[in-house]
Design an enzyme around this catalytic site. Structure first.
Site, PDB file in Angstrom:
ATOM      1  CG  ASP A  83      -1.830  -1.029   1.161  1.00 30.17           C
ATOM      2  OD1 ASP A  83      -2.342  -1.469   0.066  1.00 30.17           O
ATOM      3  OD2 ASP A  83      -2.424  -1.379   2.249  1.00 30.17           O
ATOM      4  CE1 TYR A 123       3.049  -8.846   3.376  1.00 32.42           C
ATOM      5  CE2 TYR A 123       4.103  -6.346   3.402  1.00 32.42           C
ATOM      6  CZ  TYR A 123       3.429  -7.719   2.737  1.00 32.42           C
ATOM      7  OH  TYR A 123       2.810  -7.247   1.277  1.00 32.42           O
TER       8      TYR A 123
END
Lengths: 277, 277
Positions: A57, A115
């Site tokens: 994002d 992540y």
């Protein structure tokens, strides 16, 4: 044609994420895909499509994003790393370019991703060097967060942790790791002779004395839904702040409803650390 | 009046160093001192002078710079940390503000400082997150650098490592530490199935495989001459590149002539890590 795979690092602060945006009714914002395709096209002399493993994002960073592209055979052995890095802005850098088999696909061949979400334990002060990469939450109850994190481990339907907007078949994913670790050195506060904390700042002075360090949470899974990591982190921080008991997590999972889970954690704390093949 | 001492962190990339510049014939560039004084003056309603422990150059960072200022007694117990951080740009942040005895002087009371200079071992690729803080030198002979560094230890006349431009009495300083350490995690390169390095990029591909990490050099002394740390680092890197043998250092020290020593290391690799009182 030759298929090449890139390993790419970027600081997402001034980037609108990985993916070129479909909307054409306004100027295209800066994206990682856009910056890479601009250079590849200039070298090849024709449009080149970059396929990213993860569509990070806006504001999200990457230490080792992977992408693949196809180039004409006569351009395969060019020093693509030097060519990209010579033309890229300073917030994107290509760590490696390798030739891969023609059937390799950066996204569909990925077995999983890691992540990392970084937290900073002091809201009054964030070292400027860290501020773009860590969410300054203030002190949190780490034991409670560990207890909540344990419920996220394994195969679950993570619909409550998905923001809508992607074409996916199932919201079931298998989380193989949710673990935290301290990172970096605590900045050492100088001991000033005869110093007295100011009224109202004792709390920070004490925090300083104890040394502050980043808490990095690593999330590994076979795949992640849209904003799933940031939504899990938002949950863990709510638990760490005492707004939610750890054992509230199973009910949230079972509800399969985004509205039952706490707010999404901000983008800048998140980094795509590794893609697994 | 009440004397307060600040601990300040900043990223020097877009700052013209600590000190407000004397020249008035052109617009004042952004300095740390200038940004802090702007806010202090707005709060106190009169000019406030900030005295820094170290006058870091343009582009140099600080993890814990120390400065003192005098404010009216009725303003002493204000929450100065919150007030500064609310008004400061995102590349400067106040870690703590404490009251100190009236005779405390941030610069003249300092018994010594620690600076850290960061090196990155790969010129073809620097993670964007590190690029502003580390000099990408490529691989260096660390053993040779250690041997050269040993000559810098102790009390010497460091005139060959001083850029002119400051009013000092002697160029003799005592260096109490020159030591290196790895810092941070090596970014892990994904193992891509069937991947082959491109011609001309094998060297990087191998470096990648071995994992790359920052090498942080800590320099501690009772005081530093102008650009002394960057000049010592420039020397060590020249030795690490084989341009100079380690045992050339004593002659350079003895010459007391800046022109006998290698070029100055770039500013962005340097951070003022700690001031000792």
């Amino acid at each position: 044609m030759a298929r090449l795979a890139l390993t790419v690092s970027y600081v997402g602060t001034r980037l609108a994420g990985w993916q070129i945006q479909a909307r054409t009714d306004r100027p295209q914002p800066r994206t990682v895909q856009g910056e890479l395709e601009r250079i590849a096209e200039r070298i090849v002399g024709a449009p080149v499509r970059l396929h990213g493993a993860g569509r990070t994002d806006s504001g999200v960073h990457a230490e080792a994003q992977v992408a693949h592209m196809d180039v004409p055979d006569h351009r395969a052995d060019l020093d693509w790393q030097r060519a990209f890095n010579a033309g890229l802005p300073d917030d994107i850098s290509v760590a490696a370019v390798v030739r891969v088999p023609d059937e390799f696909h950066a996204r569909f061949d990925a077995r999983g991703k890691t992540y990392t979400y970084r937290l900073w334990p002091e809201r009054r002060w964030v070292p400027p060097r860290l501020a773009p990469f860590a969410w300054a939450t203030g002190q949190l109850d780490m034991d409670a967060m560990d207890a909540a994190a344990a419920y996220l481990h394994g195969m679950h339907d993570f619909a409550s942790f998905q923001n809508t907007g992607t074409d996916i078949v199932t919201t079931v994913r298998t989380v193989t790791r949710v673990a935290r670790r301290h990172e970096g050195e605590a900045p050492v506060q100088p001991a000033l002779p005869g110093a007295q904390p100011l009224a109202g700042a004792e709390e920070t002075a004490n925090a300083m004395a104890g040394g502050l360090r980043v808490m990095a949470w690593d999330f590994e899974a076979d795949g992640f839904l849209k904003q799933m990591v940031r939504n899990m982190m938002g949950l863990l921080v709510a638990v760490g702040r005492g707004k939610l008991p750890p054992d509230a997590v199973p009910a949230i999972l079972a509800a399969r409803d985004r509205k039952t889970a706490p707010a999404t954690a901000p983008a800048h704390g998140l980094t795509l650390t590794r893609v697994h093949y």
